[in-house]
Design an enzyme around this catalytic site. Structure first.
Site, mmCIF file in Angstrom:
data_model
loop_
_atom_site.group_PDB
_atom_site.id
_atom_site.type_symbol
_atom_site.label_atom_id
_atom_site.label_comp_id
_atom_site.label_asym_id
_atom_site.label_seq_id
_atom_site.Cartn_x
_atom_site.Cartn_y
_atom_site.Cartn_z
ATOM 1 N N ASP A 1 0.937 -1.047 -0.148
ATOM 2 C CA ASP A 1 -0.158 0.026 -0.276
ATOM 3 C C ASP A 1 0.768 1.073 0.004
ATOM 4 O OD1 ASP A 1 -2.798 1.669 0.322
ATOM 5 O OD2 ASP A 1 -2.025 1.727 2.270
ATOM 6 N N ALA A 2 1.789 1.388 1.177
ATOM 7 C CA ALA A 2 2.655 2.524 0.972
ATOM 8 C C ALA A 2 3.212 2.317 -0.537
ATOM 9 C CB ALA A 2 3.795 1.975 2.252
#
Length: 126
Positions: A19-20
């Site tokens: 996600d990051a």
């Protein structure tokens, strides 16, 4: 290529990292495009939403190898409780998408990350 060590990791941990990784790629593009910080944030949020990531997965699906598909499917099959405004199927596919990016990042396959991200950019950000 996803390494054996990374392949055996918990897919939700991979999704946490992925996600990051994906958000950073998106933020880089919207920052280069320019605009005020608030506008950049809105654009980035639009591109990293579960709905958008689910769509992005469909854009790259036919380009994934067997191990990449396996990571996505393992993450997709986890029992998750997503946001109320997102369909469960969409949320789980987005989690699979994130797990893929996390697995590639930990495997240090930055070329593959770039390849997949370029495919998405070519289709979505014409």
């Amino acid at each position: 290529m996803i390494t054996d060590e990374v392949y055996q990791m918990d897919v939700l941990s991979l999704a946490f990292l992925g996600d990051a990784v994906y958000e950073l790629l998106v933020r880089k593009v919207v920052t280069i495009e320019g605009g005020k910080a608030n506008e950049l944030h809105k654009k980035a949020v639009e591109y990293v939403s579960a709905n958008s990531q689910c769509e992005d997965l469909s854009l790259i699906w036919n380009s994934l190898d067997a191990r990449e598909i396996s990571i996505v499917k393992r993450a997709r099959n986890k029992r998750l409780h997503g946001p109320k405004n997102t369909k469960p199927q969409v949320y789980t596919l987005a989690t699979g998408f994130e797990a893929l990016f996390g697995a590639l990042y930990l495997s240090e396959d930055f070329d593959r990350i770039g390849e997949l991200f370029e495919m998405i950019k070519e289709e979505k950000w014409k």
